[in-house]
Enzyme design. Sequence first.
Site, PDB file in Angstrom:
ATOM      1  N   ARG A 166     -17.782   6.076   4.309  1.00  0.00           N
ATOM      2  CA  ARG A 166     -17.376   6.752   2.952  1.00  0.00           C
ATOM      3  C   ARG A 166     -18.895   6.999   2.118  1.00  0.00           C
ATOM      4  NH1 ARG A 166     -13.203   3.032   0.275  1.00  0.00           N
ATOM      5  NH2 ARG A 166     -14.224   0.944   1.457  1.00  0.00           N
ATOM      6  N   ARG A 181     -42.871 -12.261  -8.124  1.00  0.00           N
ATOM      7  CA  ARG A 181     -41.796 -11.711  -8.793  1.00  0.00           C
ATOM      8  C   ARG A 181     -41.652 -10.212  -8.470  1.00  0.00           C
ATOM      9  NH1 ARG A 181     -44.866 -15.624 -11.462  1.00  0.00           N
ATOM     10  NH2 ARG A 181     -46.487 -13.634 -12.267  1.00  0.00           N
ATOM     11  N   ARG A 236     -28.800  -2.918  -8.513  1.00  0.00           N
ATOM     12  CA  ARG A 236     -29.448  -1.757  -6.909  1.00  0.00           C
ATOM     13  C   ARG A 236     -29.920  -0.879  -6.875  1.00  0.00           C
ATOM     14  NH1 ARG A 236     -29.426  -5.564  -2.692  1.00  0.00           N
ATOM     15  NH2 ARG A 236     -28.737  -4.992  -0.605  1.00  0.00           N
ATOM     16  N   ARG A 271     -16.521  -9.199  -5.417  1.00  0.00           N
ATOM     17  CA  ARG A 271     -18.315  -8.982  -5.281  1.00  0.00           C
ATOM     18  C   ARG A 271     -18.249  -8.913  -3.711  1.00  0.00           C
ATOM     19  NH1 ARG A 271     -19.284 -13.378  -9.459  1.00  0.00           N
ATOM     20  NH2 ARG A 271     -21.636 -11.801 -10.323  1.00  0.00           N
ATOM     21  N   ASP A 322       0.877  -0.957  -0.004  1.00  0.00           N
ATOM     22  CA  ASP A 322      -0.544   0.029   0.155  1.00  0.00           C
ATOM     23  C   ASP A 322       0.825   1.010  -0.042  1.00  0.00           C
ATOM     24  OD1 ASP A 322      -3.193   0.618   1.240  1.00  0.00           O
ATOM     25  OD2 ASP A 322      -1.791   1.958   1.073  1.00  0.00           O
ATOM     26  N   HIS A 351     -46.173 -10.806  -3.762  1.00  0.00           N
ATOM     27  CA  HIS A 351     -46.197 -11.496  -4.479  1.00  0.00           C
ATOM     28  C   HIS A 351     -45.204 -13.013  -5.046  1.00  0.00           C
ATOM     29  CE1 HIS A 351     -45.852 -11.181  -9.667  1.00  0.00           C
ATOM     30  NE2 HIS A 351     -47.219 -10.368  -9.305  1.00  0.00           N
ATOM     31  N   THR A 398     -13.557  -1.665  -8.835  1.00  0.00           N
ATOM     32  CA  THR A 398     -14.317  -1.267  -9.978  1.00  0.00           C
ATOM     33  C   THR A 398     -14.134  -0.589 -11.382  1.00  0.00           C
ATOM     34  OG1 THR A 398     -16.172  -1.969  -8.372  1.00  0.00           O
ATOM     35  CG2 THR A 398     -16.786  -0.732 -10.048  1.00  0.00           C
ATOM     36  N   LYS A 427     -23.592   2.023   5.958  1.00  0.00           N
ATOM     37  CA  LYS A 427     -25.506   1.475   6.277  1.00  0.00           C
ATOM     38  C   LYS A 427     -24.843   0.176   7.257  1.00  0.00           C
ATOM     39  CE  LYS A 427     -23.403  -2.878   4.411  1.00  0.00           C
ATOM     40  NZ  LYS A 427     -23.586  -3.951   3.018  1.00  0.00           N
ATOM     41  N   LYS A 456     -19.909  -6.414 -13.592  1.00  0.00           N
ATOM     42  CA  LYS A 456     -20.082  -5.772 -11.696  1.00  0.00           C
ATOM     43  C   LYS A 456     -20.192  -4.251 -12.176  1.00  0.00           C
ATOM     44  CE  LYS A 456     -17.996  -4.189  -8.040  1.00  0.00           C
ATOM     45  NZ  LYS A 456     -18.485  -5.288  -6.757  1.00  0.00           N
ATOM     46  N   CYS A 496     -19.622   1.766  -3.672  1.00  0.00           N
ATOM     47  CA  CYS A 496     -19.528   1.242  -4.692  1.00  0.00           C
ATOM     48  C   CYS A 496     -21.051   1.219  -5.146  1.00  0.00           C
ATOM     49  CB  CYS A 496     -19.797  -0.236  -4.188  1.00  0.00           C
ATOM     50  SG  CYS A 496     -18.512  -0.822  -2.777  1.00  0.00           S
TER      51      CYS A 496
HETATM   52  N1  SAJ Z   1     -29.402   0.876   1.099  1.00  0.00           N
HETATM   53  C1  SAJ Z   1     -30.823   0.980   1.082  1.00  0.00           C
HETATM   54  N2  SAJ Z   1     -31.638   0.326   0.410  1.00  0.00           N
HETATM   55  C2  SAJ Z   1     -31.868  -1.327   0.739  1.00  0.00           C
HETATM   56  C3  SAJ Z   1     -30.724  -2.065   0.169  1.00  0.00           C
HETATM   57  C4  SAJ Z   1     -29.094  -0.853   0.575  1.00  0.00           C
HETATM   58  O1  SAJ Z   1     -30.837   1.953   1.335  1.00  0.00           O
HETATM   59  O2  SAJ Z   1     -32.811  -2.182   0.564  1.00  0.00           O
HETATM   60  C5  SAJ Z   1     -28.492   1.375   0.954  1.00  0.00           C
HETATM   61  C6  SAJ Z   1     -27.495   0.529   2.206  1.00  0.00           C
HETATM   62  O3  SAJ Z   1     -28.026   1.599   3.709  1.00  0.00           O
HETATM   63  C7  SAJ Z   1     -26.289   1.475   1.380  1.00  0.00           C
HETATM   64  C8  SAJ Z   1     -26.335   1.259  -0.152  1.00  0.00           C
HETATM   65  O4  SAJ Z   1     -28.033   0.862  -0.357  1.00  0.00           O
HETATM   66  O5  SAJ Z   1     -26.056   2.435   2.016  1.00  0.00           O
HETATM   67  C9  SAJ Z   1     -25.050   0.136  -0.230  1.00  0.00           C
HETATM   68  O6  SAJ Z   1     -25.538  -1.154   0.259  1.00  0.00           O
HETATM   69  P1  SAJ Z   1     -25.269  -2.590  -0.060  1.00  0.00           P
HETATM   70  O7  SAJ Z   1     -25.781  -3.407   0.941  1.00  0.00           O
HETATM   71  O8  SAJ Z   1     -26.771  -2.494  -1.020  1.00  0.00           O
HETATM   72  O9  SAJ Z   1     -24.251  -2.299  -0.999  1.00  0.00           O
HETATM   73  P2  SAJ Z   1     -23.067  -2.640  -0.835  1.00  0.00           P
HETATM   74  O10 SAJ Z   1     -22.490  -1.208  -1.010  1.00  0.00           O
HETATM   75  O11 SAJ Z   1     -21.951  -2.491   1.203  1.00  0.00           O
HETATM   76  O12 SAJ Z   1     -21.945  -3.415  -1.733  1.00  0.00           O
HETATM   77  C10 SAJ Z   1     -22.062  -3.737  -2.891  1.00  0.00           C
HETATM   78  C11 SAJ Z   1     -23.327  -4.931  -2.924  1.00  0.00           C
HETATM   79  N3  SAJ Z   1     -23.758  -5.371  -4.840  1.00  0.00           N
HETATM   80  C12 SAJ Z   1     -24.712  -5.657  -4.952  1.00  0.00           C
HETATM   81  O13 SAJ Z   1     -25.305  -6.358  -3.642  1.00  0.00           O
HETATM   82  C13 SAJ Z   1     -25.183  -5.386  -6.237  1.00  0.00           C
HETATM   83  C14 SAJ Z   1     -21.435  -6.273  -2.955  1.00  0.00           C
HETATM   84  O14 SAJ Z   1     -21.887  -7.711  -2.704  1.00  0.00           O
HETATM   85  C15 SAJ Z   1     -20.602  -5.824  -4.053  1.00  0.00           C
HETATM   86  O15 SAJ Z   1     -18.829  -6.241  -3.373  1.00  0.00           O
HETATM   87  C16 SAJ Z   1     -20.117  -4.090  -3.332  1.00  0.00           C
HETATM   88  O16 SAJ Z   1     -20.932  -3.198  -3.588  1.00  0.00           O
HETATM   89  C17 SAJ Z   1     -18.931  -3.195  -4.010  1.00  0.00           C
HETATM   90  O17 SAJ Z   1     -17.561  -3.274  -3.385  1.00  0.00           O
HETATM   91  O18 SAJ Z   1     -19.087  -3.000  -5.685  1.00  0.00           O
END
Ligand code: SAJ
Length: 436
Positions: free
Chosen positions: A331, A253, A220, A161, A31, A251, A128, A324, A213, A267
Amino acid sequence: MKKVCILGQGYIGLPTALMFATHGMKVLGMDIKKEIIQTLSSGALHIEEPGLKEYFDQAIRSDNLKFSITVEEADAFIITVPTPFLHDSVGEYNGQTYKKADMSFVLSAAEMILPHLKKGNLVVLESTSPPRTTVELVQPILERSGLKAGVDFFLVYCPERVLPGQILKELVENARVVGGINQLSAQAGRDLYTSFVTGDIYLTDATTAEMVKLMENTYRDVNIAIANEFSRLSHRFGVDVWQAISLANRHPRVKILNPGPGVGGHCISVDPWFLVEAAPDLTPLIQQARRVNDSQPQFVVNFVKRAIGSLHGKKIAALGLAYKPDVDDLRESPAIDVVHLLQGEGALVKAFDPFKPDANLSGVTAVPALELALKDADVVILLVNHSEFRTLIPAKLAELTPARILIDAVNGWAEKDWAVKGFKIFRLGAIGDGNL
Ligand code: SAJ
């Protein structure tokens, strides 16, 4: 025994280094930040993640792992450096601005590998990155060595991921996509990761792997944006969005995600912009989703104002600063944006995060204990659904604070009977007991 050099010892690079080291490889964790290398070399960790300490101790005991601020010769090099967005420059399309990727860390990592690159080496980019980064940015730098990518050395894009909070488990168990600049590269990448990955490994080309990716995280983001928009509609129509989502999700789906104060982390709040920057003319939906999520902290603050009137001089205890629940990562955290916006309205905010009791953020008064945030508050706002907050019971909270107004931006306190202790609760996306 193979030697791997991992450039970047953050949330991905360090756990990856530990995996290789505990699976029989010689690892150099590199690093550019001296403090990080000093901390790690002294046997301490600079980040928190469940299970990390155990793996770290095991890796140190194995004698396979060392840390350095410089790159050394190795059989494989893995780039796990950040790709944030540029804070001082934006792009513009059709009168709207978009954020641009800061690729400087990736470029300088490739430059650092260059003098050490030898025939037969494998170079992997995990960070990424916008589509075509591997072939258009990284490959030309490495080929300045005189070696030809795909022939003399192998080059792969293999995205991480893993979910913060479950990194160690997901590093091993998740499926991996290995995108080679040619077939031989992809195979070399697969051979490296099979040393510790138990999930399926899929081979493809480098640009497809980059798209995979970005598509995952963008998918999401867009889905969280629609949940946030539903929370706004629910206020308009007097509906409890949490109940409506839970019923809609019956539901077969439909799987609506959770509304909240916005999307943070390095991310999901960043990566969709990489697609926008690469093709602003083709991404109106992705751009709009980003804007909905980025404006959610302001929506939360407007909601607070509607609930309690002027914020001027109001003492607010803000619970949570992380991006979260149950992580220490601040960050791009929307909770921090909410705190800034509340202060912009004249509120006097004291913030506490159990995962960062020593948080030192410009313009934020962060206190080291929950009691200190609560003891003279007029209003309590729950911004992150950390377990420690979620499990607070009304009787306990009533002891800790004179405040009797609660704002819940994350549906953490829905199930409790706050009225018994005289609390009024206003929940984002719901009318709440406060009769808004
Ligand atoms: N969040 C919401 N509502 C939800 C889910 C999440 O508001 O229902 C918010 C969280 O509070 C947070 C943000 O979204 O602020 C992102 O949180 P997250 O848990 O969805 O995802 P990350 O950023 O911690 O991790 C994501 C993941 N990607 C996916 O689920 C598609 C992880 O698998 C990746 O490796 C990571 O990004 C990354 O490094 O790219």
